[in-house]
Design an enzyme around this catalytic site. Structure first.
Site, PDB file in Angstrom:
ATOM      1  N   ARG A 103      26.899  48.379  43.342  1.00  0.00           N
ATOM      2  CA  ARG A 103      28.100  47.999  42.601  1.00  0.00           C
ATOM      3  C   ARG A 103      28.606  49.191  41.780  1.00  0.00           C
ATOM      4  O   ARG A 103      27.804  49.969  41.260  1.00  0.00           O
ATOM      5  CB  ARG A 103      27.701  46.853  41.668  1.00  0.00           C
ATOM      6  CG  ARG A 103      28.817  46.294  40.794  1.00  0.00           C
ATOM      7  CD  ARG A 103      29.747  45.472  41.582  1.00  0.00           C
ATOM      8  NE  ARG A 103      30.596  44.610  40.755  1.00  0.00           N
ATOM      9  CZ  ARG A 103      31.730  44.088  41.210  1.00  0.00           C
ATOM     10  NH1 ARG A 103      32.152  44.330  42.433  1.00  0.00           N
ATOM     11  NH2 ARG A 103      32.436  43.295  40.442  1.00  0.00           N
ATOM     12  N   THR A 376      37.778  42.658  49.374  1.00  0.00           N
ATOM     13  CA  THR A 376      36.375  42.834  49.682  1.00  0.00           C
ATOM     14  C   THR A 376      36.200  42.626  51.181  1.00  0.00           C
ATOM     15  O   THR A 376      37.068  42.058  51.821  1.00  0.00           O
ATOM     16  CB  THR A 376      35.604  41.775  48.860  1.00  0.00           C
ATOM     17  OG1 THR A 376      35.906  42.003  47.492  1.00  0.00           O
ATOM     18  CG2 THR A 376      34.134  41.786  49.085  1.00  0.00           C
ATOM     19  N   GLY A 468      37.057  37.649  49.088  1.00  0.00           N
ATOM     20  CA  GLY A 468      37.858  36.561  48.514  1.00  0.00           C
ATOM     21  C   GLY A 468      37.697  36.369  47.017  1.00  0.00           C
ATOM     22  O   GLY A 468      37.975  35.278  46.514  1.00  0.00           O
TER      23      GLY A 468
HETATM   24  N1  GLY Z   1      35.683  42.472  43.487  1.00  0.00           N
HETATM   25  C1  GLY Z   1      35.362  41.151  43.781  1.00  0.00           C
HETATM   26  C2  GLY Z   1      34.028  40.782  43.297  1.00  0.00           C
HETATM   27  O1  GLY Z   1      33.166  41.635  43.221  1.00  0.00           O
HETATM   28  O2  GLY Z   1      33.803  39.657  42.961  1.00  0.00           O
END
Ligand code: GLY
Length: 567
Positions: A103, A376, A468
């Site tokens: 992340r 995503t 999503g």
């Molecule tokens: N960017 C969408 C998520 O990580 O929830």
């Protein structure tokens, strides 16, 4: 003998009928692509094919993951990336499980109120569009971490197909041309030059990503430093700072992906292996599955009034907890065990009623005593050795921040919007957050990405995930339930219409056409607000199911250009 003829004929006809019925049932059930032993399902055929080519030459699922992810960075700039981040959940052939968190992180210069004006109000667009929205990318470091631990082929062999694809070019699909036309004006709003994608690209055109190929070559030749240091880092930092952003070379060189334990829980005789925080997906889905477990979901019927009510109320409660308790586990304590325990979840469901909706205004997060304090893309891979992975990667919004490092040929994410910029104020997915997900230097923003693997009888059963934003969690949940409770095959489970509730706003979003007006009226009579806009698509699920005969069925979402490939 004469007497026997009608009996034999009857038995024969009966057997034929039975065979036909079975075949029809089977045919109704299995509509997806079938492979004997290995499969990649991703958002673009080019990427699935490259992943499968790696599997064919003896690579494992992790090798194929690296090749697929890098190919998506070329073929699917909408969400595939090297300028974003993601999560991967794995299950090896000997049953070992784990997750990788690659992340994005907040830059060192980030601060809690960086998206607020002098009056404490949100500055519109600052966390979603342009250089200030960019988080420190994690994808490239993540892929090297995967390779170090599990790779069986040289990294250079895994990245080369993506380099070749970038040089050869990728054909624009109809859906891609429509997306580009829609987002085009943002590219010129944000960037100081005309970027590669800011031309009038039409279906059937071929886009060559030559600069991106050069960046991938630097990564091939210099490893992670080919991205986080040297020429690429220089290009990235100079451009972001030129556009007013705060990412530094120190941010890039400091970035590290992290191995984390999976969130694991049982639902009836399934074992579900899901992503841990900073994803909220594993915990939310554990809560929702636990909440519905005491009920006989299958008997209610797929997308029936009772099914929708039950799931909505479970989702409402899980998302209320999400907003309060969840954030980066390196910065906040999360009472995971309590949140996903059957006792806690049962208590949360105590005021659920079949008669009427629980208004979200009357429902807050659960009280835990003694607690210390979209766009995503997803792909699923299974190899012939029995390893499986489920990976979701993101730039956050479509084409991320729209900042395109032209010299390097890649988009940068706008993941900073996944933080809670101000308590109680929704982000671009309408999600509300609290202190646990506030901004701090080097903190990871909370995510909804929910790559998930399901085991049945100690064997791999399903790999599933979706893009999503906030709807990822419920798309994954419904796909698993469609197979397990409602006896669908993988492709049918992916195709089935979906709905979503996230506590606030207090509304059930439904895909168009999938839900009839009688059902909608019945829900409204019970106090549910329904949103059923024409353009709403909930998730884009890519999944693999192991069939009883050991073969694999792919579920590639028709909502995109997704494709299952295998052998
Ligand atoms: N960017 C969408 C998520 O990580 O929830």
């Amino acid at each position: 003998m004469k007497k026997l003829i009608p009996i034999i004929a009857f038995v024969f006809i009966f057997m034929q009928c039975k065979k036909n019925t079975l075949e029809t049932a089977q045919n109704n059930k299995i509509t997806g692509f079938i492979a004997d032993s290995a499969m990649v399902v991703s958002a673009r055929e080019e990427a699935s094919k490259i992943g499968v080519a790696i599997l064919k030459k003896g690579g494992n699922a992790f090798d194929a993951m690296i090749a697929t992810e890098l190919s998506l960075a070329v073929a699917y700039p909408f969400a595939g990336n090297i300028g974003g981040g993601g999560f991967m959940v794995y299950r090896t052939n000997d049953g070992k499980t784990g997750t990788l968190d690659y992340r994005e992180k907040a830059p060192l210069a980030a601060s809690k109120n960086m998206y607020l004006d002098e009056n404490g109000n949100i500055i519109e667009g600052k966390s979603t569009l342009g250089a200030m929205a960019v988080g420190v990318p994690g994808t490239v470091d993540g892929l090297f971490k995967v390779h170090e631990k599990f790779g069986s082929l040289p990294f250079s062999e895994l990245i080369q197909p993506a380099i070749d694809l970038a040089n050869k070019g990728v054909v624009v699909t109809k859906k891609q041309a429509e997306r580009l036309a829609y987002y085009k004006h943002y590219f010129s709003e944000v960037n100081d030059t005309i970027i590669l994608l800011d031309y009038d690209w039409k279906e059937g055109d071929t886009i060559k990503y030559v600069k991106l190929a050069k960046t991938l070559e630097r990564i091939r030749d210099h490893g992670r430093d080919g991205f986080y240091k040297g020429e690429t880092a220089e290009m990235l930092v100079n451009y972001v700072q030129k556009l007013g952003g705060i990412i530094t070379k120190e941010d890039l060189s400091n970035y590290e992906a992290k191995w984390r334990n999976a969130i694991e829980f049982n639902y009836k005789d399934l074992k579900i292996i899901a992503m841990s925080p900073p994803s909220s997906g594993g915990i939310c889905n554990a809560q929702i599955f636990k909440a519905i477990e005491p009920f006989d979901m299958a008997s209610y019927g797929h997308n029936s009034l009772k099914s929708i009510q039950l799931l909505t109320e479970a989702e409402r409660r899980a998302y209320a907890d999400r907003s309060y308790y969840l954030g980066d586990p390196d910065f906040v304590n999360i009472p995971i065990d309590t949140l996903i325990s059957s006792t806690y979840v049962k208590n949360r469901m105590a005021n659920f009623s079949w008669d009427h909706a629980t208004p979200s205004s009357t429902l807050k997060h659960g009280n835990i005593v003694g607690y210390e304090s979209d766009e995503t893309t997803h792909y699923s891979i299974v190899d012939k050795y029995g390893n499986s992975i489920s990976a979701t990667t993101t730039l956050n919004g479509a084409y991320g921040s729209k900042v395109y490092v032209s010299e390097g040929g890649f988009f940068l994410n706008n993941e900073m919007d996944d933080f809670s910029s101000k308590p109680g104020i929704p982000n671009m997915f309408g999600l509300i957050g609290a202190e646990a997900n506030s901004i701090a230097p080097e903190k990871r923003m909370l995510s909804s990405m929910t790559p998930t693997i399901v085991e049945k009888n100690n064997q791999f059963y399903m790999s599933v995930g979706s893009p999503g934003g906030s709807t990822i969690i419920t798309s994954v949940l419904q796909t698993i339930l469609n197979v397990y409770e409602f006896q669908m095959g993988m492709q049918d489970a992916v195709n089935a219409p979906r709905f979503h509730h996230q506590w606030l706003p207090d509304v059930i979003t439904m895909e168009p056409k999938g839900f009839d007006s009688l059902l909608v009226n019945q829900l409204q009579e019970k106090g549910y607000q329904i949103k059923q806009e024409n353009s709403v698509i909930l998730g884009k699920v890519d999944a693999v199911l192991r069939l009883p005969n050991g073969k694999l069925e792919g579920g590639a979402d028709y909502r995109g250009d997704d494709k299952a490939v295998g052998f």
